[in-house]
Design a protein around this motif. Structure first.
Motif, mmCIF file in Angstrom:
data_model
loop_
_atom_site.group_PDB
_atom_site.id
_atom_site.type_symbol
_atom_site.label_atom_id
_atom_site.label_comp_id
_atom_site.label_asym_id
_atom_site.label_seq_id
_atom_site.Cartn_x
_atom_site.Cartn_y
_atom_site.Cartn_z
ATOM 1 N N ASP A 1 -7.986 0.497 4.849
ATOM 2 C CA ASP A 1 -6.901 1.307 5.413
ATOM 3 C C ASP A 1 -7.344 2.776 5.451
ATOM 4 O O ASP A 1 -7.976 3.262 4.511
ATOM 5 C CB ASP A 1 -5.638 1.201 4.553
ATOM 6 C CG ASP A 1 -5.147 -0.233 4.416
ATOM 7 O OD1 ASP A 1 -5.411 -1.021 5.332
ATOM 8 O OD2 ASP A 1 -4.518 -0.557 3.392
ATOM 9 N N THR B 1 1.898 7.413 -0.523
ATOM 10 C CA THR B 1 1.291 6.754 0.636
ATOM 11 C C THR B 1 0.016 7.494 1.041
ATOM 12 O O THR B 1 -0.200 8.656 0.641
ATOM 13 C CB THR B 1 2.259 6.773 1.833
ATOM 14 O OG1 THR B 1 2.541 8.151 2.158
ATOM 15 C CG2 THR B 1 3.568 6.056 1.519
ATOM 16 N N LEU B 2 -0.775 6.858 1.893
ATOM 17 C CA LEU B 2 -1.961 7.535 2.433
ATOM 18 C C LEU B 2 -1.543 8.798 3.190
ATOM 19 O O LEU B 2 -2.228 9.831 3.133
ATOM 20 C CB LEU B 2 -2.713 6.594 3.375
ATOM 21 C CG LEU B 2 -3.344 5.352 2.738
ATOM 22 C CD1 LEU B 2 -3.896 4.436 3.818
ATOM 23 C CD2 LEU B 2 -4.454 5.742 1.764
ATOM 24 N N GLU B 3 -0.409 8.705 3.900
ATOM 25 C CA GLU B 3 0.071 9.844 4.687
ATOM 26 C C GLU B 3 0.363 11.045 3.775
ATOM 27 O O GLU B 3 -0.070 12.179 4.036
ATOM 28 C CB GLU B 3 1.355 9.461 5.450
ATOM 29 C CG GLU B 3 1.155 8.445 6.578
ATOM 30 C CD GLU B 3 1.299 6.983 6.133
ATOM 31 O OE1 GLU B 3 0.982 6.668 4.967
ATOM 32 O OE2 GLU B 3 1.717 6.149 6.968
ATOM 33 N N ARG C 1 8.804 -0.826 -0.195
ATOM 34 C CA ARG C 1 8.485 -1.191 1.195
ATOM 35 C C ARG C 1 9.540 -2.126 1.755
ATOM 36 O O ARG C 1 10.154 -2.890 1.020
ATOM 37 C CB ARG C 1 7.119 -1.882 1.244
ATOM 38 C CG ARG C 1 5.997 -1.017 0.771
ATOM 39 C CD ARG C 1 4.745 -1.839 0.602
ATOM 40 N NE ARG C 1 4.202 -2.309 1.871
ATOM 41 C CZ ARG C 1 3.275 -3.269 1.956
ATOM 42 N NH1 ARG C 1 2.835 -3.865 0.875
ATOM 43 N NH2 ARG C 1 2.824 -3.638 3.124
ATOM 44 N N ARG D 1 -8.813 3.712 1.815
ATOM 45 C CA ARG D 1 -8.802 2.853 0.632
ATOM 46 C C ARG D 1 -9.850 1.788 0.803
ATOM 47 O O ARG D 1 -10.206 1.430 1.934
ATOM 48 C CB ARG D 1 -7.436 2.175 0.500
ATOM 49 C CG ARG D 1 -6.423 2.983 -0.237
ATOM 50 C CD ARG D 1 -5.255 2.140 -0.678
ATOM 51 N NE ARG D 1 -4.638 1.478 0.428
ATOM 52 C CZ ARG D 1 -3.374 1.675 0.809
ATOM 53 N NH1 ARG D 1 -2.617 2.498 0.134
ATOM 54 N NH2 ARG D 1 -2.881 1.039 1.838
ATOM 55 N N HIS E 1 -5.656 1.491 -6.637
ATOM 56 C CA HIS E 1 -6.569 1.507 -5.494
ATOM 57 C C HIS E 1 -7.706 2.493 -5.786
ATOM 58 O O HIS E 1 -7.525 3.448 -6.546
ATOM 59 C CB HIS E 1 -5.876 2.002 -4.223
ATOM 60 C CG HIS E 1 -4.727 1.166 -3.772
ATOM 61 N ND1 HIS E 1 -4.885 -0.039 -3.127
ATOM 62 C CD2 HIS E 1 -3.386 1.366 -3.864
ATOM 63 C CE1 HIS E 1 -3.696 -0.540 -2.821
ATOM 64 N NE2 HIS E 1 -2.764 0.288 -3.268
ATOM 65 N N LEU F 1 5.148 1.280 -4.783
ATOM 66 C CA LEU F 1 5.625 1.681 -3.460
ATOM 67 C C LEU F 1 6.820 0.833 -3.062
ATOM 68 O O LEU F 1 6.783 -0.396 -3.202
ATOM 69 C CB LEU F 1 4.489 1.491 -2.447
ATOM 70 C CG LEU F 1 4.498 2.351 -1.197
ATOM 71 C CD1 LEU F 1 4.522 3.835 -1.518
ATOM 72 C CD2 LEU F 1 3.290 2.014 -0.338
ATOM 73 N N HIS G 1 -0.212 3.247 -8.542
ATOM 74 C CA HIS G 1 1.066 3.640 -7.956
ATOM 75 C C HIS G 1 1.970 2.431 -7.781
ATOM 76 O O HIS G 1 1.553 1.286 -7.983
ATOM 77 C CB HIS G 1 0.855 4.370 -6.614
ATOM 78 C CG HIS G 1 0.523 3.489 -5.446
ATOM 79 N ND1 HIS G 1 0.856 3.795 -4.147
ATOM 80 C CD2 HIS G 1 -0.103 2.300 -5.376
ATOM 81 C CE1 HIS G 1 0.442 2.852 -3.335
ATOM 82 N NE2 HIS G 1 -0.149 1.936 -4.048
ATOM 83 N N ALA H 1 -9.738 -1.233 0.769
ATOM 84 C CA ALA H 1 -9.321 -2.360 1.612
ATOM 85 C C ALA H 1 -9.577 -2.105 3.107
ATOM 86 O O ALA H 1 -9.451 -3.021 3.919
ATOM 87 C CB ALA H 1 -7.840 -2.644 1.391
ATOM 88 N N HIS I 1 0.136 -1.026 -9.477
ATOM 89 C CA HIS I 1 -1.187 -1.538 -9.103
ATOM 90 C C HIS I 1 -2.061 -0.336 -8.729
ATOM 91 O O HIS I 1 -1.560 0.785 -8.599
ATOM 92 C CB HIS I 1 -1.062 -2.540 -7.947
ATOM 93 C CG HIS I 1 -0.516 -1.912 -6.693
ATOM 94 N ND1 HIS I 1 0.839 -1.692 -6.490
ATOM 95 C CD2 HIS I 1 -1.134 -1.414 -5.596
ATOM 96 C CE1 HIS I 1 1.025 -1.121 -5.312
ATOM 97 N NE2 HIS I 1 -0.171 -0.929 -4.760
ATOM 98 N N SER J 1 4.243 -4.702 -4.229
ATOM 99 C CA SER J 1 4.019 -3.259 -4.113
ATOM 100 C C SER J 1 4.849 -2.475 -5.125
ATOM 101 O O SER J 1 4.469 -1.361 -5.496
ATOM 102 C CB SER J 1 4.353 -2.775 -2.695
ATOM 103 O OG SER J 1 3.414 -3.293 -1.793
ATOM 104 N N GLU K 1 5.890 -9.528 -0.651
ATOM 105 C CA GLU K 1 5.032 -8.330 -0.515
ATOM 106 C C GLU K 1 5.701 -7.111 -1.136
ATOM 107 O O GLU K 1 5.052 -6.298 -1.782
ATOM 108 C CB GLU K 1 4.760 -8.045 0.965
ATOM 109 C CG GLU K 1 3.421 -8.570 1.432
ATOM 110 C CD GLU K 1 3.050 -7.997 2.794
ATOM 111 O OE1 GLU K 1 2.300 -7.007 2.806
ATOM 112 O OE2 GLU K 1 3.511 -8.532 3.801
#
Ligand SMILES: Nc1nc2c(c(=O)[nH]1)N=C([C@H](O)[C@H](O)COP(=O)(O)OP(=O)(O)OP(=O)(O)O)CN2
Ligand SMILES: [Zn+2]
Length: 124
Positions: free
Chosen positions: A116, A86-88, A19, A112, A35, A17, A15, A114, A33, A29, A25
């Motif tokens: 999260d 997103t995770l959400e 941000r 994930r 996950h 993102l 995905h 990592a 990349h 994103s 950063e």
């Protein structure tokens, strides 16, 4: 008597993102990349008198396999109905798909590698 049944599945996906963080950063994103994600789906309810089950775990497994096929090795930015990857949004996406077949779904947690983790519990 209330029971909770859970099953997990994993998927790998790429995905990007947008941000609002430091330029370095944010740039990282925005690049494509990937996950490894794990989703835990929980179903809550009473046993059916005849079956002794809240829901047959084989049915839940079948539904989770359908959802996994929409996410695993996909580019999440292009998954219809997901929105920003997103995770959400993944938690809501998975929940809403399960709910169409299994109304007793009570929560979905997506994590994930990592560390999260996000939990969606609509009735909380
Ligand atoms: N509330 C949320 N915040 C963030 C999410 C999210 O889904 N919900 N996702 C991300 C990104 O996917 C991002 O790749 C992770 O970034 P970051 O936390 O900075 O982690 P690193 O890039 O350092 O390490 P990874 O191994 O790639 O996780 C950000 N925020
Ligand atoms: Zn990411």
């Amino acid at each position: 008597m209330m029971f909770e049944l859970s099953q997990t599945f994993s998927f790998d996906a790429a995905h990007t993102l947008k941000r609002h963080v430091s330029p370095e950063e944010a740039a990282g994103s925005r690049r494509i990349h990937g996950h490894t994600y794990t989703a835990e789906v929980t179903v809550r309810g009473e046993r059916q008198p005849e079956s002794g089950m809240v829901v047959d775990l084989a049915v839940l497994r079948e539904v989770l396999a359908e959802i996994r096929s929409q996410l695993d090795h996909h580019f999440l930015d292009e998954v219809a109905g997901l929105g920003a990857p997103t995770l959400e949004n993944l938690s809501v996406f998975i929940h809403d798909h399960v709910q169409r077949r299994i109304p007793q779904v009570s929560s979905v947690a997506v994590s994930r590698a990592a560390g999260d983790r996000c939990v969606y519990r609509p009735q909380a």
